[in-house]
Design a protein around this motif. Structure first.
Motif, short mmCIF file in Angstrom:
data_model
loop_
_atom_site.label_atom_id
_atom_site.label_comp_id
_atom_site.label_asym_id
_atom_site.label_seq_id
_atom_site.Cartn_x
_atom_site.Cartn_y
_atom_site.Cartn_z
N PRO A 93 -23.36 7.35 -9.86
CA PRO A 93 -23.08 6.01 -9.67
C PRO A 93 -22.33 5.54 -10.65
CG PRO A 93 -25.06 6.38 -8.74
CD PRO A 93 -24.82 7.61 -9.61
N GLN A 94 -22.60 5.89 -11.82
CA GLN A 94 -22.07 5.09 -13.02
C GLN A 94 -20.56 5.62 -13.25
OE1 GLN A 94 -24.83 6.83 -12.72
NE2 GLN A 94 -26.65 5.89 -14.01
N ASP A 95 -20.23 6.99 -12.66
CA ASP A 95 -18.97 7.30 -12.68
C ASP A 95 -18.17 6.98 -11.52
OD1 ASP A 95 -19.44 8.58 -15.10
OD2 ASP A 95 -19.76 10.26 -14.28
N LEU A 96 -18.65 6.84 -10.48
CA LEU A 96 -17.89 6.57 -8.94
C LEU A 96 -17.62 5.08 -9.00
CD1 LEU A 96 -20.19 8.59 -6.45
CD2 LEU A 96 -17.91 9.28 -7.65
N GLU A 97 -18.46 4.26 -9.32
CA GLU A 97 -18.08 2.81 -9.15
C GLU A 97 -17.11 2.46 -10.07
OE1 GLU A 97 -20.35 -1.65 -8.79
OE2 GLU A 97 -21.28 0.17 -9.61
N PRO A 98 -17.06 2.82 -11.38
CA PRO A 98 -16.19 2.07 -12.20
C PRO A 98 -14.74 2.74 -11.82
CG PRO A 98 -17.99 2.84 -13.53
CD PRO A 98 -18.18 3.28 -11.96
N ALA A 99 -14.72 4.08 -11.36
CA ALA A 99 -13.39 4.54 -10.89
C ALA A 99 -12.94 3.74 -9.79
CB ALA A 99 -13.45 6.03 -10.45
N LEU A 100 -13.67 3.36 -9.07
CA LEU A 100 -12.71 2.22 -8.07
C LEU A 100 -12.55 0.89 -8.34
CD1 LEU A 100 -15.30 3.42 -5.01
CD2 LEU A 100 -12.87 4.39 -5.48
N ASN A 101 -12.99 0.53 -9.42
CA ASN A 101 -12.97 -1.01 -9.98
C ASN A 101 -12.11 -0.98 -10.80
OD1 ASN A 101 -14.34 -2.43 -8.01
ND2 ASN A 101 -16.19 -1.36 -8.77
N ILE A 102 -11.25 0.21 -11.53
CA ILE A 102 -10.41 -0.06 -12.86
C ILE A 102 -9.40 -0.96 -12.06
CG2 ILE A 102 -11.29 2.32 -13.50
CD1 ILE A 102 -8.62 3.32 -12.35
N PRO A 103 -8.61 -1.41 -13.34
CA PRO A 103 -7.40 -2.54 -12.82
C PRO A 103 -6.42 -1.62 -12.14
CG PRO A 103 -8.28 -2.96 -15.29
CD PRO A 103 -9.06 -1.50 -14.57
N GLY A 104 -5.76 -1.97 -11.09
CA GLY A 104 -4.77 -1.30 -10.46
C GLY A 104 -5.46 -0.24 -9.71
N GLY A 105 -6.73 -0.25 -9.45
CA GLY A 105 -7.18 1.10 -8.66
C GLY A 105 -7.31 0.91 -7.24
N VAL A 106 -8.18 1.38 -6.63
CA VAL A 106 -8.49 1.33 -5.24
C VAL A 106 -8.86 -0.07 -4.68
CG1 VAL A 106 -9.81 2.25 -3.30
CG2 VAL A 106 -9.20 3.84 -4.96
N VAL A 107 -9.84 -0.63 -5.23
CA VAL A 107 -10.27 -2.04 -4.63
C VAL A 107 -9.17 -2.94 -4.99
CG1 VAL A 107 -11.87 -3.97 -5.03
CG2 VAL A 107 -12.73 -1.46 -5.38
N GLN A 108 -8.36 -3.01 -5.89
CA GLN A 108 -7.29 -3.94 -6.11
C GLN A 108 -6.02 -3.76 -5.17
OE1 GLN A 108 -5.92 -4.62 -10.20
NE2 GLN A 108 -7.62 -5.62 -10.78
N THR A 109 -5.86 -2.43 -4.95
CA THR A 109 -4.72 -2.17 -3.99
C THR A 109 -5.24 -2.44 -2.38
OG1 THR A 109 -4.07 -0.16 -5.50
CG2 THR A 109 -3.34 -0.13 -3.10
N LEU A 110 -6.40 -2.24 -2.13
CA LEU A 110 -6.81 -2.52 -0.94
C LEU A 110 -6.71 -4.38 -0.75
CD1 LEU A 110 -9.64 -0.13 -0.28
CD2 LEU A 110 -7.59 -0.11 0.67
N GLU A 111 -7.18 -4.95 -1.64
CA GLU A 111 -7.09 -6.34 -1.58
C GLU A 111 -5.69 -6.82 -1.38
OE1 GLU A 111 -9.10 -7.65 -5.09
OE2 GLU A 111 -11.06 -7.46 -4.55
N LYS A 112 -4.58 -6.18 -2.06
CA LYS A 112 -3.31 -6.50 -1.66
C LYS A 112 -2.87 -6.42 -0.37
CE LYS A 112 -1.71 -5.38 -6.77
NZ LYS A 112 -0.84 -4.60 -7.06
N GLU A 113 -3.80 -5.50 0.25
CA GLU A 113 -3.12 -5.25 1.80
C GLU A 113 -4.08 -6.22 2.68
OE1 GLU A 113 -1.06 -3.28 2.79
OE2 GLU A 113 -0.53 -2.20 0.95
N GLN A 114 -4.84 -7.10 1.89
CA GLN A 114 -5.62 -8.04 2.84
C GLN A 114 -6.68 -7.36 3.33
OE1 GLN A 114 -4.58 -11.46 2.61
NE2 GLN A 114 -2.93 -10.89 1.57
N ALA A 115 -7.33 -6.32 2.79
CA ALA A 115 -8.52 -5.75 3.08
C ALA A 115 -9.40 -6.05 2.03
CB ALA A 115 -8.48 -4.29 3.20
N THR A 116 -10.99 -5.90 2.25
CA THR A 116 -11.78 -6.09 1.29
C THR A 116 -12.42 -4.68 1.15
OG1 THR A 116 -13.43 -6.83 3.23
CG2 THR A 116 -12.10 -8.26 1.90
N ALA A 117 -12.90 -4.54 -0.31
CA ALA A 117 -13.76 -3.43 -0.33
C ALA A 117 -14.93 -3.63 -1.00
CB ALA A 117 -12.85 -2.35 -1.19
#
Length: 274
Positions: free
Chosen positions: A223-247
């Motif tokens: 978990p200590q590797d997976l969660e930061p990989a998704l929350n990095i700047p410009g990563g998956v979470v921010q990209t989905l938020e730009k698509e009006q989706a929430t992660a």
């Protein structure tokens, strides 16, 4: 004739008339038991035998001492027999003892060798079986044919506007794999090496099966590797938020990936070890 002559008669006193019974001594009861002789008193003292505990212990010790003396005498007799034997007989006896000892040593070494061989072969077979089972489990997890569990994360993507497309889901899976994900499940579809994604009306196609939002990723890994990989700047979470989706990402000590893939036998590929 006087009264004394009448009583005695011509043959002496007591003839013709019974002798009077002896009168009990003065002070002795008339019905007292008869006096025992010395032999009768000795027999009464010896029988029945009356042995105390100390006497029994002494008798037992005497028996053991006698048995030991008998064994010692017999051993001395054997020693005397050997002492009196000829030199040739003694040499023959020693040779027989040496030969018997050697045979016993050889038999002991043979049995020890068999035991070592059995233990080694048993350990090797058990170790090979254990490694085979572990390898089968590992390959089954990678191929998606067996269920898996372990620590990891749950990624939930909400898409109320339907803006999430197949390429965004593929990017998410690749990011998770790069972060060390070992098993991934999207909704009820197991993601494996040859999984593909396609756009479907009202949802996403995963290996030809349509899944709809919310998209729930169950991921096994650190978990200590997976969660930061998704929350990095410009990563998956921010990209989905730009698509009006929430992660949202939630860590867990136990993630169960139980969606299975049917094992498919290759048509052409074969093991190179054959």
């Amino acid at each position: 004739m006087s009264d004394a002559q009448k009583n005695n008669g011509p043959d002496g006193p007591g003839q013709g008339h019974p002798a009077p019974e002896p009168t009990p001594a003065v002070g002795e009861p008339a019905d007292a038991p008869p006096q025992l002789t010395g032999r009768q008193r000795l027999a009464a003292g010896l029988w029945p035998p009356r042995a105390s505990r100390a006497q029994l212990i002494v008798a037992l010790l005497l028996f053991v001492l006698g048995l030991g003396l008998a064994i010692q005498v017999r051993s001395n007799s054997d020693d005397n027999a050997l002492r009196g034997a000829r030199q040739e007989d003694l040499v023959r006896i020693l040779d027989e003892l040496d030969s018997r000892t050697k045979r016993l040593e050889d038999e002991k070494q043979r049995l020890e060798g068999q035991r070592t061989e059995l233990e080694t072969s048993s350990n090797q077979a058990e170790e090979a079986r254990k490694q085979t089972v572990e390898k089968e489990q590992q390959l089954g997890i990678l191929a998606g044919t067996v269920a898996a569990q372990g620590p990891g994360i749950t990624l939930t993507i909400s898409d109320p506007r339907g803006a999430v497309e197949a390429d965004k889901v593929l990017d998410t899976v690749q990011e998770l794999r790069a972060a060390g994900a070992e098993a991934i499940q999207v909704n009820d579809v197991r993601v494996v090496a040859n999984t593909y994604f396609s756009d479907e009306t009202g949802g996403i196609g995963v290996d030809g099966k349509k899944v709809v939002a919310p998209y729930v990723f169950k991921v096994i890994g650190r978990p200590q590797d997976l969660e930061p990989a998704l929350n990095i700047p410009g990563g998956v979470v921010q990209t989905l938020e730009k698509e009006q989706a929430t992660a949202t990402v939630a860590r867990s000590e136990k993630i169960v990936v139980n969606a299975l893939r049917a094992a498919k036998r290759p048509d052409y590929a074969q093991s190179s070890s054959h």
